[in-house]
Write a protein that holds these residues in place. Structure first.
Motif, PDB file in Angstrom:
ATOM      1  N   CYS A 296      35.428 -32.110  58.279  1.00  0.00           N
ATOM      2  CA  CYS A 296      35.892 -31.506  57.027  1.00  0.00           C
ATOM      3  C   CYS A 296      35.246 -30.158  56.744  1.00  0.00           C
ATOM      4  O   CYS A 296      35.676 -29.461  55.817  1.00  0.00           O
ATOM      5  CB  CYS A 296      35.633 -32.448  55.854  1.00  0.00           C
ATOM      6  SG  CYS A 296      33.882 -32.729  55.494  1.00  0.00           S
TER       7      CYS A 296
ATOM      8  N   HIS B 242      37.506 -26.034  45.597  1.00  0.00           N
ATOM      9  CA  HIS B 242      38.429 -25.744  46.699  1.00  0.00           C
ATOM     10  C   HIS B 242      38.939 -24.315  46.592  1.00  0.00           C
ATOM     11  O   HIS B 242      38.983 -23.572  47.575  1.00  0.00           O
ATOM     12  CB  HIS B 242      39.608 -26.722  46.660  1.00  0.00           C
ATOM     13  CG  HIS B 242      39.235 -28.134  46.991  1.00  0.00           C
ATOM     14  ND1 HIS B 242      39.280 -28.629  48.270  1.00  0.00           N
ATOM     15  CD2 HIS B 242      38.805 -29.145  46.214  1.00  0.00           C
ATOM     16  CE1 HIS B 242      38.913 -29.894  48.257  1.00  0.00           C
ATOM     17  NE2 HIS B 242      38.617 -30.237  47.024  1.00  0.00           N
TER      18      HIS B 242
ATOM     19  N   THR C 275      47.160 -29.302  48.870  1.00  0.00           N
ATOM     20  CA  THR C 275      46.682 -30.549  49.469  1.00  0.00           C
ATOM     21  C   THR C 275      47.865 -31.361  49.976  1.00  0.00           C
ATOM     22  O   THR C 275      48.952 -31.340  49.410  1.00  0.00           O
ATOM     23  CB  THR C 275      45.906 -31.368  48.426  1.00  0.00           C
ATOM     24  OG1 THR C 275      46.732 -31.540  47.262  1.00  0.00           O
ATOM     25  CG2 THR C 275      44.621 -30.668  48.035  1.00  0.00           C
ATOM     26  N   ASN C 276      47.646 -32.062  51.077  1.00  0.00           N
ATOM     27  CA  ASN C 276      48.660 -32.917  51.711  1.00  0.00           C
ATOM     28  C   ASN C 276      49.850 -32.148  52.257  1.00  0.00           C
ATOM     29  O   ASN C 276      50.917 -32.731  52.486  1.00  0.00           O
ATOM     30  CB  ASN C 276      49.177 -33.987  50.743  1.00  0.00           C
ATOM     31  CG  ASN C 276      48.147 -35.040  50.416  1.00  0.00           C
ATOM     32  OD1 ASN C 276      47.725 -35.157  49.278  1.00  0.00           O
ATOM     33  ND2 ASN C 276      47.711 -35.790  51.399  1.00  0.00           N
TER      34      ASN C 276
ATOM     35  N   PRO D 215      44.314 -36.687  49.173  1.00  0.00           N
ATOM     36  CA  PRO D 215      44.312 -35.240  48.875  1.00  0.00           C
ATOM     37  C   PRO D 215      42.919 -34.636  48.993  1.00  0.00           C
ATOM     38  O   PRO D 215      41.921 -35.235  48.597  1.00  0.00           O
ATOM     39  CB  PRO D 215      44.818 -35.185  47.426  1.00  0.00           C
ATOM     40  CG  PRO D 215      45.514 -36.479  47.196  1.00  0.00           C
ATOM     41  CD  PRO D 215      44.813 -37.478  48.046  1.00  0.00           C
ATOM     42  N   GLY D 216      42.855 -33.432  49.550  1.00  0.00           N
ATOM     43  CA  GLY D 216      41.593 -32.701  49.626  1.00  0.00           C
ATOM     44  C   GLY D 216      40.660 -33.201  50.696  1.00  0.00           C
ATOM     45  O   GLY D 216      39.445 -33.292  50.479  1.00  0.00           O
ATOM     46  N   THR D 217      41.190 -33.523  51.888  1.00  0.00           N
ATOM     47  CA  THR D 217      40.321 -34.020  52.962  1.00  0.00           C
ATOM     48  C   THR D 217      39.399 -32.921  53.461  1.00  0.00           C
ATOM     49  O   THR D 217      38.202 -33.134  53.655  1.00  0.00           O
ATOM     50  CB  THR D 217      41.187 -34.567  54.108  1.00  0.00           C
ATOM     51  OG1 THR D 217      42.034 -35.590  53.597  1.00  0.00           O
ATOM     52  CG2 THR D 217      40.313 -35.137  55.202  1.00  0.00           C
TER      53      THR D 217
ATOM     54  N   PRO E 146      40.308 -25.425  52.846  1.00  0.00           N
ATOM     55  CA  PRO E 146      40.560 -26.561  51.946  1.00  0.00           C
ATOM     56  C   PRO E 146      41.896 -26.403  51.223  1.00  0.00           C
ATOM     57  O   PRO E 146      42.308 -25.301  50.879  1.00  0.00           O
ATOM     58  CB  PRO E 146      39.380 -26.517  50.974  1.00  0.00           C
ATOM     59  CG  PRO E 146      38.331 -25.725  51.663  1.00  0.00           C
ATOM     60  CD  PRO E 146      39.047 -24.739  52.517  1.00  0.00           C
ATOM     61  N   GLY E 147      42.555 -27.524  50.997  1.00  0.00           N
ATOM     62  CA  GLY E 147      43.831 -27.485  50.286  1.00  0.00           C
ATOM     63  C   GLY E 147      43.642 -27.179  48.814  1.00  0.00           C
ATOM     64  O   GLY E 147      42.685 -27.621  48.181  1.00  0.00           O
TER      65      GLY E 147
ATOM     66  N   VAL F 201      44.372 -27.817  45.160  1.00  0.00           N
ATOM     67  CA  VAL F 201      44.770 -29.026  44.445  1.00  0.00           C
ATOM     68  C   VAL F 201      45.970 -28.730  43.554  1.00  0.00           C
ATOM     69  O   VAL F 201      45.977 -27.755  42.799  1.00  0.00           O
ATOM     70  CB  VAL F 201      43.590 -29.566  43.616  1.00  0.00           C
ATOM     71  CG1 VAL F 201      44.009 -30.813  42.835  1.00  0.00           C
ATOM     72  CG2 VAL F 201      42.411 -29.887  44.517  1.00  0.00           C
TER      73      VAL F 201
END
Length: 634
Positions: A103, A163, A289-290, A323-325, A437-438, A440
């Motif tokens: 990550c 993020h 995210t995702n 979400p947010g791995t 990072p995604g 959110v």
């Protein structure tokens, strides 16, 4: 003859002597009853010994704790993992300065609720070697370990703003090699209009030295082909969303459609990057995210876009529906697309395009069949530039195989495999591909769900549309996450649900819809959310929104009612038929009426009507394999 066992002989000796038993009516004839083996009667000492043993066993069973089933133990262990991190932190140990290979968070054992946590005992065992803190290189944090091996996510104390700060700081780095980076924005086509896309111009401020933007629509493999040319229509929808967000002109380089999971469109994406961008600067993967950034990062890592040694020296990013791995930057070096390399790559692609599925190896066919079950569009991502691995040298010691009869065999200790590292000359002028990072998503229903519920809501395989014909006064439930009421209209209308195949759909009437929701929300019938009355006490209530639509034909949908990230309902009605609908989503989530619809002819993907119900039988279109010659057989 077989000898009788001594125990059996002792039993026979203690048995009562047998005697002929006269049958009824046999006294006059003098007949005798055939031999019957007598019942064994134990001696008094045996009876007392047996009773004493039984009493002792009962007392021991009463004193011992009840034996738990293995399944119960596994459930309790999973619950402990869900509650928080296992292992003890050690606040006296400073952070390592080494990033998690899954990550990107900095590895540490100080705080179990912070990103990058590794249990203190594991942290010390890795860092106390001769390499010191460098021994942690290649390790993953506890969160990534649980995500990869158990599919379970630990809730971290990480605000969504962090993020955005990581992404913003990365984009504002000084230009390397005299040119700014290329931004590869990945959006989920199921989420159109993308909620993060309008925020992108704010991230690309005047102080961001970005040289270009390439928008990639991901997860096209999940959507069925509702008509010929549906991919071109999807691409137009993505381009229209970019224009609506203010992204047009010089910054926007191109719009592509891919599937990072099945590989569809990825060879074309790599060719596009190598032709236009070449190796001019770094590349950043951006998105919500995702959206599939980490999956795309892993696929590009094993393609012609990265250096040939990169797959052996760079670990794959952790992929999870949670979400947010990704918490920080991950990267791999980009290969320099010289003329020779581009020529060799094109030759490989031409050769593969002439193959049929029958000419593939059994392993390739098995993998393709697996991908066909996962999505409607499948691609084959190969590698032209592969590093030849040397065959391992086996150290054979014949003395290790010799041991005396009173000795145990000796096992040679396993040698520690040295991790491959890039040399300074290999990376001093390298351009890198970064996974960020995604961002959110706000007002998203996924933010309200637990880990198990997210797995049910997010589709992971090809979506099979479910079509229902409703009359005025009927209600459609999508789990307990969305509801559509048909309030007014003169004729029946068709409602096609495009959502995860694991989410249930139930049809009810307006008179009993509220009672069904009150009774079954949180239960098995509506499935999500799950957890009964206690779960529903903390879950926000459904909030209504009235919608007015006018039909355009019985084969073409007029609009999509998008129930946040849970899916959408495509509404098809007779021409000029006016409908009054009322849609519900949980409070704090976004309900969007998408016009024109993403799949306007989705209601035609159905089977025959199921007698006595409002439902049609489902129908799954066939899958298509890209860059593979068709045989022409059915």
């Amino acid at each position: 003859m077989h000898r009788l066992a001594p125990a059996l002989l002792a039993r026979l000796a203690r048995a009562r002597p047998w005697a002929p038993v006269p049958r009824r009516g046999a006294a006059a004839s003098g007949e005798e009853e055939p031999f019957v083996f007598p019942e064994y009667e134990p001696e008094q000492s045996e009876v007392e010994a047996t009773a004493a043993a039984a009493a002792a066993a009962a007392a021991a069973a009463a004193a011992a704790p009840p034996r738990r089933e293995p399944g119960r133990e596994r459930r309790e262990r999973r619950e402990r993992q869900e509650r928080g991190a296992a292992g003890q932190p050690d606040s006296s140990v400073p952070p390592s300065g080494v990033s998690c290979s899954g990550c990107g968070a900095e590895l540490q054992c100080c705080d179990g609720a912070a990103p990058g946590f590794v249990p203190a005992e594991k942290y010390q065992s890795l860092s106390e070697g001769p390499a010191g803190a460098a021994g942690l290189r290649g390790a993953v944090c506890q969160r990534c370990w649980l995500l990869a091996h158990y599919g379970r996510a630990l809730r971290l104390q990480l605000p969504p703003e962090q993020h955005r700060l990581v992404v913003s700081a990365a984009l504002r780095r000084p230009p390397r090699h005299g040119r700014g980076p290329l931004l590869l924005y990945l959006l989920d086509v199921l989420e159109l209009p993308d909620p993060v896309l309008p925020q992108l111009p704010g991230l690309l401020g005047p102080d961001v030295p970005a040289a270009g933007l390439l928008v990639v629509g991901n997860k096209v493999d999940l959507l069925p082909a509702d008509s010929p040319g549906h991919l071109g229509r999807l691409r137009q929808r993505v381009a229209a969303a970019c224009a609506q967000a203010g992204l047009r002109g010089a910054p926007l380089v191109d719009v592509r459609l891919v599937s990072a999971k099945t590989g569809f469109g990825l060879e074309g994406l790599v060719s596009r990057l190598q032709r236009s961008w070449k190796c001019a600067g770094d590349v950043y993967l951006l998105g919500a995210t995702n959206s599939g950034k980490s999956t795309l990062f892993n696929t590009l890592l094993r393609s012609d876009y990265c250096k040939s040694r990169a797959p052996d020296a760079v670990d794959r990013a952790t992929v999870s529906p949670w979400p947010g791995t990704t918490l920080n930057l991950l990267k791999f070096p980009i290969i320099n697309p010289t003329c020779d390399r581009i020529f060799r790559r094109q030759e490989r692609l031409k050769e593969e395009a002439t193959k049929t599925e029958d000419q593939l190896s059994s392993e390739e066919r098995k993998y393709l069949n697996h991908l066909k079950k996962q999505g409607y569009l499948v691609g084959r991502v190969g590698r032209t530039f592969q590093r030849q691995k040397s065959s391992p040298v086996v150290d054979f010691d014949p003395d290790m195989l010799s041991y005396s009869i009173d000795e145990d065999p000796r096992h040679s200790p396993r040698k520690h495999e040295e991790r491959e590292e890039f040399t300074h000359n290999e990376v001093k002028d390298a351009r890198w591909c970064f996974d960020t990072p995604g961002i959110v998503k706000e007002n998203c229903v996924l933010n309200l769900l637990t880990e198990k519920e997210v797995k049910l809501v997010l589709p992971t395989c090809a979506i099979i549309p479910r079509t229902f014909i409703l009359k005025p006064g009927m209600v459609l439930f999508l789990a307990a996450l969305g509801r559509v009421d048909y309030l007014q209209g003169e004729k029946p209308a068709w409602f096609s649900v495009v959502a995860s195949n694991l989410l249930p759909v139930h049809i009810a009437t307006l008179t009993n819809a509220d009672a069904i929701y009150e009774k079954h929300a949180g239960q098995e019938l509506l499935k999500v959310p799950m957890g009964g009355e206690e779960r529903m006490k903390e879950f926000p209530p459904l909030v209504p929104q009235d919608i007015t639509l006018e039909g355009i034909g019985t084969t073409e949908a007029v609009a999509d009612i998008k129930l946040s990230s849970a899916g959408w309902v495509a509404v098809t009605a007779h021409a000029e038929e006016k409908l009054l609908l009322r849609a519900y989503t949980p409070k704090g989530t976004a309900l969007v009426v998408r016009e024109p619809p993403l799949l306007p002819y989705v209601s035609t993907i159905r089977g025959a009507r199921i007698a006595g119900t409002a439902a049609y039988r489902t129908k799954k279109p066939p899958s298509l394999v890209e860059n593979l010659k068709t045989t022409g057989r059915k």
